[in-house]
Design an enzyme around this catalytic site. Structure first.
Site, PDB file in Angstrom:
ATOM      1  N   ILE A 221       0.715  -1.581   4.003  1.00 30.26           N
ATOM      2  CA  ILE A 221      -0.360  -2.547   3.687  1.00 30.26           C
ATOM      3  C   ILE A 221      -1.115  -2.824   4.989  1.00 30.26           C
ATOM      4  O   ILE A 221      -0.505  -3.206   5.987  1.00 30.26           O
ATOM      5  CB  ILE A 221       0.236  -3.885   3.183  1.00 30.26           C
ATOM      6  CG1 ILE A 221       1.039  -3.667   1.890  1.00 30.26           C
ATOM      7  CG2 ILE A 221      -0.868  -4.926   2.966  1.00 30.26           C
ATOM      8  CD1 ILE A 221       1.800  -4.911   1.432  1.00 30.26           C
ATOM      9  N   HIS A 222      -2.409  -2.568   5.017  1.00 31.34           N
ATOM     10  CA  HIS A 222      -3.159  -2.939   6.222  1.00 31.34           C
ATOM     11  C   HIS A 222      -4.597  -3.356   5.959  1.00 31.34           C
ATOM     12  O   HIS A 222      -5.278  -3.819   6.856  1.00 31.34           O
ATOM     13  CB  HIS A 222      -3.166  -1.781   7.223  1.00 31.34           C
ATOM     14  CG  HIS A 222      -4.128  -0.688   6.866  1.00 31.34           C
ATOM     15  ND1 HIS A 222      -3.854   0.282   5.947  1.00 31.34           N
ATOM     16  CD2 HIS A 222      -5.394  -0.435   7.293  1.00 31.34           C
ATOM     17  CE1 HIS A 222      -4.877   1.107   5.833  1.00 31.34           C
ATOM     18  NE2 HIS A 222      -5.840   0.689   6.631  1.00 31.34           N
ATOM     19  N   ARG A 223      -5.092  -3.202   4.724  1.00 31.98           N
ATOM     20  CA  ARG A 223      -6.513  -3.478   4.467  1.00 31.98           C
ATOM     21  C   ARG A 223      -6.822  -4.962   4.522  1.00 31.98           C
ATOM     22  O   ARG A 223      -6.045  -5.775   4.028  1.00 31.98           O
ATOM     23  CB  ARG A 223      -6.920  -2.997   3.085  1.00 31.98           C
ATOM     24  CG  ARG A 223      -7.030  -1.577   3.044  1.00 31.98           C
ATOM     25  CD  ARG A 223      -8.242  -0.982   2.447  1.00 31.98           C
ATOM     26  NE  ARG A 223      -8.040   0.418   2.721  1.00 31.98           N
ATOM     27  CZ  ARG A 223      -8.715   1.129   3.585  1.00 31.98           C
ATOM     28  NH1 ARG A 223      -9.740   0.607   4.206  1.00 31.98           N
ATOM     29  NH2 ARG A 223      -8.407   2.372   3.814  1.00 31.98           N
ATOM     30  N   ASP A 304      -2.186   0.453   0.364  1.00 28.13           N
ATOM     31  CA  ASP A 304      -3.632   0.232   0.236  1.00 28.13           C
ATOM     32  C   ASP A 304      -4.388   1.177   1.172  1.00 28.13           C
ATOM     33  O   ASP A 304      -5.576   1.047   1.385  1.00 28.13           O
ATOM     34  CB  ASP A 304      -3.990  -1.241   0.501  1.00 28.13           C
ATOM     35  CG  ASP A 304      -3.561  -1.723   1.881  1.00 28.13           C
ATOM     36  OD1 ASP A 304      -3.175  -0.893   2.733  1.00 28.13           O
ATOM     37  OD2 ASP A 304      -3.617  -2.946   2.117  1.00 28.13           O
TER      38      ASP A 304
END
Ligand code: UD1
Ligand code: UDP
Length: 386
Positions: A221-223, A304
Protein backbone atom coordinates in the site's frame (compact mmCIF):
# COMPACT_ATOMS: atom_id res chain seq x y z
CA UNK A 1 26.97 8.01 -37.12
CA UNK A 2 28.30 9.58 -33.90
CA UNK A 3 27.40 7.86 -30.66
CA UNK A 4 23.97 8.96 -29.39
CA UNK A 5 23.92 10.45 -25.90
CA UNK A 6 20.82 9.35 -24.07
CA UNK A 7 19.87 10.88 -20.72
CA UNK A 8 17.74 8.64 -18.45
CA UNK A 9 15.74 10.48 -15.82
CA UNK A 10 14.72 8.47 -12.76
CA UNK A 11 13.59 9.44 -9.28
CA UNK A 12 11.17 6.95 -7.76
CA UNK A 13 11.70 3.25 -6.96
CA UNK A 14 9.92 1.78 -10.01
CA UNK A 15 11.78 4.07 -12.39
CA UNK A 16 15.15 2.79 -11.25
CA UNK A 17 13.93 -0.77 -11.85
CA UNK A 18 12.50 0.17 -15.27
CA UNK A 19 15.71 1.89 -16.34
CA UNK A 20 17.62 -1.32 -15.63
CA UNK A 21 15.77 -3.04 -18.50
CA UNK A 22 16.95 -0.33 -20.88
CA UNK A 23 20.50 -0.34 -19.54
CA UNK A 24 20.73 -4.12 -19.83
CA UNK A 25 19.46 -4.11 -23.42
CA UNK A 26 21.84 -1.29 -24.26
CA UNK A 27 24.83 -3.08 -22.79
CA UNK A 28 23.96 -6.24 -24.72
CA UNK A 29 23.08 -4.78 -28.11
CA UNK A 30 23.79 -1.12 -28.65
CA UNK A 31 26.61 0.08 -26.41
CA UNK A 32 28.71 1.03 -29.43
CA UNK A 33 25.96 3.29 -30.75
CA UNK A 34 24.33 4.63 -27.57
CA UNK A 35 25.99 6.21 -24.53
CA UNK A 36 23.68 6.36 -21.53
CA UNK A 37 23.91 8.84 -18.70
CA UNK A 38 21.49 8.93 -15.78
CA UNK A 39 20.02 11.71 -13.70
CA UNK A 40 18.37 10.83 -10.39
CA UNK A 41 16.08 13.58 -9.16
CA UNK A 42 16.32 12.35 -5.56
CA UNK A 43 12.53 12.02 -5.25
CA UNK A 44 13.19 8.73 -3.45
CA UNK A 45 16.27 8.87 -1.24
CA UNK A 46 15.97 6.23 1.50
CA UNK A 47 18.40 3.39 0.89
CA UNK A 48 15.58 0.85 0.54
CA UNK A 49 13.73 2.99 -2.01
CA UNK A 50 16.77 3.90 -4.09
CA UNK A 51 20.35 2.65 -3.52
CA UNK A 52 19.23 -0.95 -3.00
CA UNK A 53 18.07 -1.10 -6.61
CA UNK A 54 21.27 0.36 -8.07
CA UNK A 55 23.28 -2.19 -6.08
CA UNK A 56 21.12 -5.24 -6.68
CA UNK A 57 20.46 -4.58 -10.38
CA UNK A 58 24.12 -3.66 -10.90
CA UNK A 59 23.37 -0.25 -12.31
CA UNK A 60 26.11 2.38 -12.46
CA UNK A 61 25.63 5.12 -9.88
CA UNK A 62 23.67 8.04 -11.39
CA UNK A 63 25.84 10.66 -13.08
CA UNK A 64 23.76 13.40 -11.44
CA UNK A 65 21.66 13.38 -8.29
CA UNK A 66 19.59 16.49 -7.71
CA UNK A 67 18.72 15.44 -4.16
CA UNK A 68 15.36 17.21 -4.22
CA UNK A 69 13.81 15.00 -1.51
CA UNK A 70 10.21 15.11 -0.37
CA UNK A 71 8.06 18.25 -0.64
CA UNK A 72 4.67 19.41 -1.92
CA UNK A 73 3.99 18.63 -5.58
CA UNK A 74 4.71 22.18 -6.72
CA UNK A 75 7.90 22.62 -4.77
CA UNK A 76 9.24 19.16 -5.54
CA UNK A 77 8.48 19.41 -9.26
CA UNK A 78 9.87 22.93 -9.58
CA UNK A 79 13.15 21.98 -7.87
CA UNK A 80 13.43 19.06 -10.28
CA UNK A 81 12.74 21.23 -13.34
CA UNK A 82 15.41 23.72 -12.29
CA UNK A 83 17.99 20.99 -11.69
CA UNK A 84 17.18 19.05 -14.85
CA UNK A 85 17.36 22.21 -16.96
CA UNK A 86 20.87 22.91 -15.75
CA UNK A 87 22.03 19.37 -16.52
CA UNK A 88 20.44 19.51 -19.98
CA UNK A 89 22.19 22.77 -20.81
CA UNK A 90 25.56 21.42 -19.69
CA UNK A 91 25.29 17.89 -21.06
CA UNK A 92 23.31 18.52 -24.26
CA UNK A 93 22.03 14.95 -24.65
CA UNK A 94 20.57 13.85 -27.99
CA UNK A 95 17.40 12.66 -26.25
CA UNK A 96 15.85 12.24 -22.83
CA UNK A 97 14.23 8.98 -21.72
CA UNK A 98 11.41 9.19 -19.18
CA UNK A 99 9.69 6.35 -17.36
CA UNK A 100 6.15 6.08 -16.05
CA UNK A 101 4.16 8.82 -14.38
CA UNK A 102 5.83 10.30 -11.32
CA UNK A 103 6.67 13.92 -10.59
CA UNK A 104 10.19 13.11 -11.84
CA UNK A 105 8.66 12.10 -15.20
CA UNK A 106 6.69 15.33 -15.44
CA UNK A 107 9.65 17.50 -14.49
CA UNK A 108 11.80 15.76 -17.10
CA UNK A 109 9.13 16.29 -19.75
CA UNK A 110 8.67 19.99 -19.05
CA UNK A 111 12.37 20.82 -18.77
CA UNK A 112 13.30 18.83 -21.88
CA UNK A 113 10.44 19.88 -24.14
CA UNK A 114 10.89 23.58 -23.35
CA UNK A 115 14.57 23.36 -24.29
CA UNK A 116 13.70 21.30 -27.42
CA UNK A 117 15.38 18.08 -26.38
CA UNK A 118 13.43 15.12 -27.85
CA UNK A 119 11.52 13.27 -25.15
CA UNK A 120 11.13 9.51 -25.28
CA UNK A 121 8.33 8.32 -23.00
CA UNK A 122 8.35 4.70 -21.89
CA UNK A 123 4.98 3.53 -20.52
CA UNK A 124 3.09 6.05 -22.63
CA UNK A 125 -0.67 6.09 -23.03
CA UNK A 126 -1.71 4.59 -19.72
CA UNK A 127 -4.80 6.30 -18.36
CA UNK A 128 -6.96 5.87 -15.25
CA UNK A 129 -9.41 8.55 -16.45
CA UNK A 130 -9.21 10.02 -12.97
CA UNK A 131 -7.53 13.41 -13.05
CA UNK A 132 -7.58 13.62 -9.25
CA UNK A 133 -4.59 11.28 -9.36
CA UNK A 134 -1.33 13.22 -9.59
CA UNK A 135 -0.01 10.46 -11.84
CA UNK A 136 -2.81 10.95 -14.39
CA UNK A 137 -1.84 14.60 -14.89
CA UNK A 138 1.82 13.60 -15.10
CA UNK A 139 1.03 10.99 -17.77
CA UNK A 140 -1.03 13.27 -19.96
CA UNK A 141 1.43 16.14 -19.84
CA UNK A 142 4.43 13.88 -20.39
CA UNK A 143 2.84 12.13 -23.37
CA UNK A 144 1.98 15.44 -24.97
CA UNK A 145 5.58 16.64 -24.58
CA UNK A 146 7.06 13.56 -26.25
CA UNK A 147 8.52 12.74 -29.66
CA UNK A 148 8.58 8.94 -29.34
CA UNK A 149 5.88 7.29 -27.24
CA UNK A 150 6.16 3.62 -26.30
CA UNK A 151 2.81 2.20 -25.19
CA UNK A 152 3.05 -1.08 -23.26
CA UNK A 153 -0.46 -2.38 -24.02
CA UNK A 154 -3.18 -2.24 -26.67
CA UNK A 155 -5.33 -0.17 -24.32
CA UNK A 156 -2.53 2.37 -23.84
CA UNK A 157 -1.95 2.58 -27.61
CA UNK A 158 -5.67 3.18 -28.19
CA UNK A 159 -5.74 5.87 -25.51
CA UNK A 160 -3.03 7.73 -27.41
CA UNK A 161 -4.99 7.49 -30.66
CA UNK A 162 -8.07 8.79 -28.87
CA UNK A 163 -6.04 11.80 -27.78
CA UNK A 164 -5.08 12.59 -31.38
CA UNK A 165 -1.75 10.75 -31.75
CA UNK A 166 -1.56 9.24 -35.24
CA UNK A 167 0.16 5.89 -35.85
CA UNK A 168 0.61 6.79 -39.53
CA UNK A 169 2.93 9.75 -38.84
CA UNK A 170 6.14 9.57 -40.94
CA UNK A 171 9.68 10.65 -40.08
CA UNK A 172 11.20 13.03 -39.21
CA UNK A 173 9.50 12.71 -35.84
CA UNK A 174 9.25 15.76 -33.60
CA UNK A 175 7.16 16.90 -30.67
CA UNK A 176 4.64 18.15 -33.26
CA UNK A 177 4.88 15.01 -35.38
CA UNK A 178 5.33 12.32 -32.72
CA UNK A 179 5.55 8.58 -33.28
CA UNK A 180 3.58 6.08 -31.21
CA UNK A 181 4.56 2.43 -30.84
CA UNK A 182 3.04 -0.64 -29.21
CA UNK A 183 5.98 -2.32 -27.51
CA UNK A 184 5.04 -4.58 -24.65
CA UNK A 185 6.24 -3.86 -21.16
CA UNK A 186 9.85 -3.42 -20.10
CA UNK A 187 8.87 -4.62 -16.62
CA UNK A 188 7.94 -7.94 -18.20
CA UNK A 189 11.47 -8.02 -19.65
CA UNK A 190 12.74 -7.54 -16.10
CA UNK A 191 10.53 -10.17 -14.50
CA UNK A 192 11.56 -12.77 -17.08
CA UNK A 193 15.20 -11.89 -16.60
CA UNK A 194 15.23 -11.84 -12.79
CA UNK A 195 12.73 -14.56 -11.78
CA UNK A 196 15.22 -17.44 -11.66
CA UNK A 197 17.85 -15.32 -9.91
CA UNK A 198 15.29 -14.28 -7.28
CA UNK A 199 14.47 -17.92 -6.66
CA UNK A 200 18.15 -18.80 -6.27
CA UNK A 201 19.11 -15.86 -4.09
CA UNK A 202 16.03 -15.23 -1.98
CA UNK A 203 14.58 -18.63 -1.07
CA UNK A 204 15.90 -18.03 2.46
CA UNK A 205 12.91 -15.71 2.93
CA UNK A 206 10.85 -18.85 3.51
CA UNK A 207 12.69 -19.57 6.75
CA UNK A 208 13.35 -15.97 7.74
CA UNK A 209 9.64 -15.18 7.75
CA UNK A 210 8.40 -18.71 8.54
CA UNK A 211 6.46 -18.91 5.29
CA UNK A 212 5.22 -21.79 3.17
CA UNK A 213 5.11 -21.54 -0.61
CA UNK A 214 1.66 -20.52 -1.97
CA UNK A 215 0.43 -20.11 1.60
CA UNK A 216 0.85 -16.40 2.22
CA UNK A 217 -0.57 -13.20 0.78
CA UNK A 218 1.60 -10.27 -0.33
CA UNK A 219 0.24 -6.80 0.43
CA UNK A 220 1.60 -3.39 -0.63
CA UNK A 221 0.00 0.00 0.00
CA UNK A 222 1.57 3.33 -0.94
CA UNK A 223 -0.88 5.45 -2.97
CA UNK A 224 -1.86 8.81 -1.53
CA UNK A 225 -5.57 7.97 -1.78
CA UNK A 226 -4.99 5.18 0.76
CA UNK A 227 -2.11 6.47 2.89
CA UNK A 228 -3.46 10.00 3.31
CA UNK A 229 -7.09 9.05 4.02
CA UNK A 230 -7.37 7.64 7.54
CA UNK A 231 -10.75 6.02 6.98
CA UNK A 232 -9.62 4.19 3.86
CA UNK A 233 -6.38 3.00 5.44
CA UNK A 234 -8.22 1.85 8.56
CA UNK A 235 -10.90 0.02 6.56
CA UNK A 236 -8.33 -1.75 4.43
CA UNK A 237 -6.04 -2.84 7.24
CA UNK A 238 -8.78 -3.89 9.67
CA UNK A 239 -10.40 -5.98 6.95
CA UNK A 240 -7.10 -7.61 5.99
CA UNK A 241 -6.35 -8.45 9.62
CA UNK A 242 -9.77 -10.03 9.99
CA UNK A 243 -9.29 -12.09 6.80
CA UNK A 244 -5.80 -13.23 7.78
CA UNK A 245 -7.15 -14.47 11.10
CA UNK A 246 -10.24 -16.17 9.73
CA UNK A 247 -8.35 -17.90 6.88
CA UNK A 248 -5.28 -18.46 9.11
CA UNK A 249 -3.05 -17.24 6.29
CA UNK A 250 -0.03 -14.98 6.85
CA UNK A 251 0.12 -11.56 5.19
CA UNK A 252 3.52 -10.18 4.22
CA UNK A 253 3.43 -6.38 4.07
CA UNK A 254 6.54 -4.57 2.82
CA UNK A 255 5.29 -1.07 3.52
CA UNK A 256 6.41 2.20 1.94
CA UNK A 257 7.56 4.78 4.55
CA UNK A 258 4.53 6.87 3.61
CA UNK A 259 2.21 4.13 4.94
CA UNK A 260 4.23 3.69 8.13
CA UNK A 261 4.21 7.47 8.67
CA UNK A 262 0.40 7.52 8.46
CA UNK A 263 0.04 4.55 10.80
CA UNK A 264 2.32 6.24 13.32
CA UNK A 265 0.62 9.60 13.03
CA UNK A 266 -3.07 8.64 13.01
CA UNK A 267 -3.66 4.96 13.60
CA UNK A 268 -1.34 4.01 16.44
CA UNK A 269 -3.72 1.55 18.17
CA UNK A 270 -4.43 -0.25 14.89
CA UNK A 271 -0.71 -0.30 14.06
CA UNK A 272 -0.02 -1.92 17.46
CA UNK A 273 -2.79 -4.46 16.87
CA UNK A 274 -1.36 -5.35 13.46
CA UNK A 275 2.12 -5.79 14.88
CA UNK A 276 0.71 -7.96 17.65
CA UNK A 277 -1.15 -10.22 15.21
CA UNK A 278 0.60 -13.53 14.53
CA UNK A 279 -0.56 -13.57 10.90
CA UNK A 280 0.72 -10.12 9.98
CA UNK A 281 4.27 -9.37 9.04
CA UNK A 282 4.91 -5.67 8.40
CA UNK A 283 8.44 -5.35 7.00
CA UNK A 284 10.47 -2.49 5.50
CA UNK A 285 10.32 -1.94 1.72
CA UNK A 286 12.18 -4.82 0.15
CA UNK A 287 14.60 -5.17 -2.73
CA UNK A 288 13.41 -6.01 -6.24
CA UNK A 289 14.67 -9.61 -6.03
CA UNK A 290 12.94 -10.07 -2.69
CA UNK A 291 9.75 -8.61 -4.10
CA UNK A 292 10.02 -10.87 -7.14
CA UNK A 293 10.45 -13.86 -4.84
CA UNK A 294 7.37 -12.90 -2.79
CA UNK A 295 5.31 -12.42 -5.95
CA UNK A 296 6.43 -15.70 -7.42
CA UNK A 297 5.70 -17.73 -4.28
CA UNK A 298 2.63 -16.13 -2.74
CA UNK A 299 -0.99 -17.29 -2.96
CA UNK A 300 -2.46 -13.91 -3.84
CA UNK A 301 -1.48 -10.24 -4.06
CA UNK A 302 -3.34 -7.26 -2.60
CA UNK A 303 -2.02 -3.87 -3.68
CA UNK A 304 -2.63 -0.33 -4.83
CA UNK A 305 0.57 -0.34 -6.89
CA UNK A 306 0.54 -0.18 -10.68
CA UNK A 307 3.71 -2.21 -11.05
CA UNK A 308 2.85 -4.86 -8.48
CA UNK A 309 -0.60 -5.58 -9.93
CA UNK A 310 1.02 -6.17 -13.31
CA UNK A 311 3.69 -8.38 -11.79
CA UNK A 312 0.82 -10.44 -10.28
CA UNK A 313 -0.03 -11.33 -13.86
CA UNK A 314 3.58 -12.15 -14.81
CA UNK A 315 3.68 -14.63 -11.92
CA UNK A 316 0.15 -15.92 -12.48
CA UNK A 317 -1.31 -14.78 -9.16
CA UNK A 318 -4.77 -13.40 -8.54
CA UNK A 319 -4.74 -9.80 -7.36
CA UNK A 320 -7.05 -7.49 -5.45
CA UNK A 321 -6.48 -3.81 -6.23
CA UNK A 322 -7.28 -1.28 -3.52
CA UNK A 323 -8.44 1.36 -5.97
CA UNK A 324 -11.59 2.22 -7.91
CA UNK A 325 -9.89 2.07 -11.28
CA UNK A 326 -6.73 0.86 -12.99
CA UNK A 327 -4.61 1.74 -15.98
CA UNK A 328 -4.01 -1.98 -16.64
CA UNK A 329 -7.60 -2.56 -17.65
CA UNK A 330 -6.91 -5.81 -19.54
CA UNK A 331 -6.27 -7.48 -16.17
CA UNK A 332 -9.73 -6.58 -14.92
CA UNK A 333 -11.35 -7.78 -18.15
CA UNK A 334 -9.38 -10.99 -17.73
CA UNK A 335 -10.86 -11.52 -14.25
CA UNK A 336 -7.50 -11.99 -12.51
CA UNK A 337 -7.47 -8.48 -11.06
CA UNK A 338 -10.48 -7.33 -9.01
CA UNK A 339 -11.00 -3.70 -8.11
CA UNK A 340 -12.14 -3.69 -4.49
CA UNK A 341 -11.36 -0.04 -3.70
CA UNK A 342 -11.17 0.40 0.10
CA UNK A 343 -14.53 -1.26 0.60
CA UNK A 344 -14.48 -3.96 3.32
CA UNK A 345 -17.36 -5.92 1.76
CA UNK A 346 -15.69 -6.03 -1.64
CA UNK A 347 -12.29 -6.89 -0.20
CA UNK A 348 -13.87 -9.80 1.73
CA UNK A 349 -15.82 -11.00 -1.30
CA UNK A 350 -12.85 -10.93 -3.70
CA UNK A 351 -10.51 -12.46 -1.14
CA UNK A 352 -12.92 -15.32 -0.54
CA UNK A 353 -13.44 -15.76 -4.27
CA UNK A 354 -9.72 -16.01 -4.99
CA UNK A 355 -9.05 -18.30 -2.00
CA UNK A 356 -11.63 -20.69 -3.40
CA UNK A 357 -11.00 -20.47 -7.13
CA UNK A 358 -7.45 -19.20 -7.72
CA UNK A 359 -6.19 -22.23 -9.62
CA UNK A 360 -8.60 -22.15 -12.56
CA UNK A 361 -7.56 -18.67 -13.73
CA UNK A 362 -5.85 -17.96 -17.06
CA UNK A 363 -2.99 -15.50 -17.59
CA UNK A 364 -2.68 -14.61 -21.29
CA UNK A 365 0.40 -12.80 -22.62
CA UNK A 366 -0.68 -9.16 -22.60
CA UNK A 367 2.76 -7.63 -22.17
CA UNK A 368 4.91 -8.54 -25.15
CA UNK A 369 7.75 -10.98 -25.69
CA UNK A 370 10.23 -9.86 -23.02
CA UNK A 371 12.22 -7.80 -25.55
CA UNK A 372 10.47 -4.45 -25.26
CA UNK A 373 13.64 -2.63 -24.18
CA UNK A 374 15.58 -3.85 -27.21
CA UNK A 375 12.76 -2.72 -29.52
CA UNK A 376 12.68 0.71 -27.87
CA UNK A 377 16.43 1.26 -28.23
CA UNK A 378 16.34 0.21 -31.88
CA UNK A 379 13.61 2.77 -32.56
CA UNK A 380 15.59 5.45 -30.72
CA UNK A 381 18.49 4.72 -33.06
CA UNK A 382 16.14 5.03 -36.06
CA UNK A 383 15.05 8.45 -34.80
CA UNK A 384 18.57 9.70 -35.35
CA UNK A 385 19.12 7.88 -38.63
CA UNK A 386 16.02 9.48 -40.17
C1 UD1 B 1 5.78 8.27 -5.85
C2 UD1 B 1 4.97 8.56 -7.10
C3 UD1 B 1 4.01 7.43 -7.37
C4 UD1 B 1 4.74 6.09 -7.44
C5 UD1 B 1 5.61 5.90 -6.20
C6 UD1 B 1 6.47 4.68 -6.38
C7 UD1 B 1 4.43 10.91 -7.56
C8 UD1 B 1 3.41 11.97 -7.45
N1 UD1 B 1 4.16 9.77 -6.92
O1 UD1 B 1 4.88 8.16 -4.76
O2 UD1 B 1 3.37 7.64 -8.61
O3 UD1 B 1 3.79 5.08 -7.51
O4 UD1 B 1 6.47 7.04 -6.03
O5 UD1 B 1 6.90 4.19 -5.17
O6 UD1 B 1 5.43 11.11 -8.18
N2 UD1 B 1 9.39 9.17 1.62
C9 UD1 B 1 10.34 8.64 2.44
N3 UD1 B 1 11.52 8.26 1.88
C10 UD1 B 1 11.78 8.40 0.54
C11 UD1 B 1 10.81 8.95 -0.28
C12 UD1 B 1 9.61 9.32 0.27
O7 UD1 B 1 10.15 8.51 3.64
O8 UD1 B 1 12.89 8.01 0.10
C13 UD1 B 1 8.09 9.57 2.22
C14 UD1 B 1 8.04 11.06 2.54
O9 UD1 B 1 7.30 11.23 3.72
C15 UD1 B 1 7.25 11.59 1.37
C16 UD1 B 1 6.30 10.45 1.06
O10 UD1 B 1 7.05 9.29 1.32
O11 UD1 B 1 6.55 12.78 1.66
C17 UD1 B 1 5.82 10.42 -0.38
O12 UD1 B 1 6.91 10.41 -1.29
P1 UD1 B 1 6.71 10.90 -2.81
O13 UD1 B 1 7.94 10.63 -3.58
O14 UD1 B 1 6.17 12.28 -2.81
O15 UD1 B 1 5.55 9.99 -3.34
P2 UD1 B 1 5.35 8.42 -3.30
O16 UD1 B 1 4.17 8.15 -2.44
O17 UD1 B 1 6.63 7.74 -3.00
N1 UDP C 1 8.87 -3.05 -5.31
C1 UDP C 1 10.01 -3.45 -4.62
N2 UDP C 1 9.98 -3.45 -3.25
C2 UDP C 1 8.87 -3.11 -2.54
C3 UDP C 1 7.71 -2.71 -3.26
C4 UDP C 1 7.75 -2.68 -4.63
O1 UDP C 1 11.03 -3.78 -5.22
O2 UDP C 1 8.92 -3.16 -1.30
C5 UDP C 1 8.91 -3.04 -6.78
C6 UDP C 1 7.81 -3.86 -7.42
O3 UDP C 1 8.22 -5.21 -7.57
C7 UDP C 1 7.62 -3.14 -8.73
C8 UDP C 1 7.87 -1.70 -8.38
O4 UDP C 1 8.65 -1.71 -7.20
O5 UDP C 1 8.58 -3.56 -9.69
C9 UDP C 1 6.57 -1.00 -8.15
O6 UDP C 1 6.79 0.18 -7.49
P1 UDP C 1 5.67 0.92 -6.61
O7 UDP C 1 4.66 -0.05 -6.15
O8 UDP C 1 6.40 1.70 -5.59
O9 UDP C 1 5.08 1.99 -7.63
P2 UDP C 1 4.04 1.97 -8.84
O10 UDP C 1 4.34 0.83 -9.73
O11 UDP C 1 2.68 1.93 -8.24
O12 UDP C 1 4.28 3.29 -9.47
Amino acid sequence: MAKIKLLNIVGARPQIIKSSAISRANLLNFHEEIKEITLHTGQHYDKELSDVFFDELELPKPDFNLGVGSASHGRQTSLMITGIEEVLLNEKPDCVVLYGDTNSTLAGAIASAKLHFPVIHIEAGLRSFNKCMPEELNRIMSDHSSTLLFAPTNAAFKNLMNEGFRPENCPPYTIDNPKIYLTGDIMYDNSLFFAALAERKKASLLEQLSLEREKFVLVTIHRDINTDDIDRLKNILSTLKELAESYTIPLVMPFHPRTINSLNAWLRPLYDELRGCGYINIIPPCSYLEMTWFEKNCRMIITDSGGVQKESHFFRKPCIVLRKETEWIELVTNGTVKLADANPERIREEFTGFMNSGNGLEYPGFYGDGKAAEFILREILHLFES
